[in-house]
Design an enzyme around this catalytic site. Structure first.
Site, PDB file in Angstrom:
ATOM      1  N   ARG A   1      -5.758   1.338  17.940  1.00 33.98           N
ATOM      2  CA  ARG A   1      -6.345   1.535  16.611  1.00 33.98           C
ATOM      3  C   ARG A   1      -7.409   0.451  16.476  1.00 33.98           C
ATOM      4  NH1 ARG A   1      -2.877   1.665  11.068  1.00 33.98           N
ATOM      5  NH2 ARG A   1      -3.363  -0.551  11.064  1.00 33.98           N
TER       6      ARG A   1
ATOM      7  N   LYS B   1       0.807  -1.229   0.000  1.00 26.59           N
ATOM      8  CA  LYS B   1       0.000   0.000   0.000  1.00 26.59           C
ATOM      9  C   LYS B   1       0.839   1.277   0.000  1.00 26.59           C
ATOM     10  CE  LYS B   1      -0.227   0.248   4.977  1.00 26.59           C
ATOM     11  NZ  LYS B   1      -0.831  -0.178   6.225  1.00 26.59           N
TER      12      LYS B   1
END
Ligand SMILES: *Cc1c(COP(=O)(O)O)cnc(C)c1O
Length: 365
Positions: free
Chosen positions: A136, A41
């Site tokens: 997260r 990514k």
């Protein structure tokens, strides 16, 4: 629409260096009983670059965006793909169609994936994420996680519970340690006991987990990592952690930008200092009159200019606006003229912007 792409700026990617780094990390992981996922990514999953991971042995590519996973499929890659961001409900049909597995932390989402997989006559693999303090994604409550693992195992025929995993060092800046990854392993054992079989993957994080491998302190049960930065920019560990993995090179991707103006100017702005192009109020130091070069690349392409480093001695970055990079070249020993090109090393955040910018040409050498 025309396809005009100027010559500069260029994100230049060395195939040889990417392959070298991918191989070094692959071998380090394998030596420690770990199967790494190649995370693509960071450079917008440019297919030509992603294929290099497969060439050196990676079995799975990972990305956080379905759009990039689909781009990789369209480029002819048939190997396994893992979605790294917890899936949105709206992308579940694509997730099941194009990816083989995903990281998950919500039972409703996993149920929807199960239903969609049934419809598409597929089995989708899931790694349940545990939040070990980075705050997260992931289950925070171990009991809840164990119950859900049992529920998946018992009632979801089109989901394969591959294992559990965690993510550290992202939001909460928490360092992976024997202690927190040890917790992950202990939980894995509890789940294995409850479901009556071994889990295939205990996924112990990302690049920031590699130092544990070097120090031989990675809990033995961790057998899976997801590595991007440590391969494609390979800067965080040497520069920020002072951890050096033998054989890695730190500049697989560089930025080349062209000089559009060279002038001697004062170093302190003239007039009433108010705010810059981004609404900030920077401070300036008066160093007298100095030679500077203006380059045709800006924050739109690189994000924060502190994430790029001039490769030439005597070139110093002073600042940037959306479209320009302002450098001091007073100390540069050679001769620079308008039209010349300067090179920069890049950190991961700059690579994110550069690879995603339409106005930057990407070249693999
Ligand atoms: C991006 C990402 C990774 C890879 O992180 P690197 O620091 O680039 O190695 C791993 N896991 C998840 C969930 C990610 O989003």
């Amino acid at each position: 629409m025309n396809n005009y792409q100027g010559e500069y700026p260029v994100l230049e990617i060395s195939a040889e260096k990417i392959k070298n780094n991918a191989k070094v990390i692959y071998e380090l992981c394998k030596k420690n009983g770990i199967e790494p996922v190649g995370v693509v990514k960071g450079y917008s999953a440019i297919p030509e670059v992603s294929k290099l991971f497969l060439e050196v042995g990676y079995k799975t590519l990972g990305d956080s965006r379905m759009k990039e996973i689909i781009k990789l499929r369209m480029s002819g890659i048939n190997e396994k793909m893992m979605l790294l961001r917890i899936p949105m409900h709206c992308e579940i049909p694509e997730l099941v169609r194009y990816a083989d597995s995903s990281l998950n932390s919500e039972i409703e989402t996993i149920q929807l994936i199960n239903e969609e997989a049934k419809k598409q006559k597929k089995i989708h693999g899931i790694i349940m994420m545990m939040d070990l303090g980075d705050l997260r994604e992931g289950y925070f409550d171990e009991k809840e996680a164990t119950e859900i693992a049992k529920e998946i195992e018992k009632n979801m025929n089109n989901i394969e519970l591959l294992g559990i995993g965690t993510n550290l060092g992202c939001y909460g800046s928490i360092k992976p340690t024997e202690d927190n990854l040890g917790q992950l392993c202990a939980l894995a054992e509890k789940i294995e006991e409850q479901i009556g079989r071994k889990l295939e993957m205990i996924s112990g994080g990302a690049t920031s987990s590699l130092p544990l491998l070097l120090e031989n302190r990675m809990p033995k049960k961790v057998n899976h990592l997801r590595i991007g930065e440590g391969i494609v920019t390979a800067k965080d560990l040497p520069e920020l952690w002072d951890v050096h993995i033998p054989g890695l090179v730190s500049d697989p991707m560089i930025l080349k930008a062209q000089i559009v103006e060279i002038k001697k100017k004062p170093t302190y702005p003239i007039g009433e200092i108010f705010i810059d192009a981004f609404g900030n109020k920077p401070t300036y130091t008066d160093k007298g009159s100095r030679k500077r070069a203006l380059l045709a690349v800006g924050s739109k392409d690189i994000g924060d200019y502190s994430k790029i480093i001039p490769k030439s001695e005597g070139v110093e970055i002073l600042g940037s606006s959306s479209d320009h990079l302002i450098t001091d070249i007073e100390g540069y020993e050679g001769v620079l003229k308008v039209g010349d090109m300067l090179e920069f090393d890049i950190f991961y955040p700059a690579m994110l912007y550069l690879s995603g910018s339409d106005c930057v040409r990407k070249v693999m050498i």
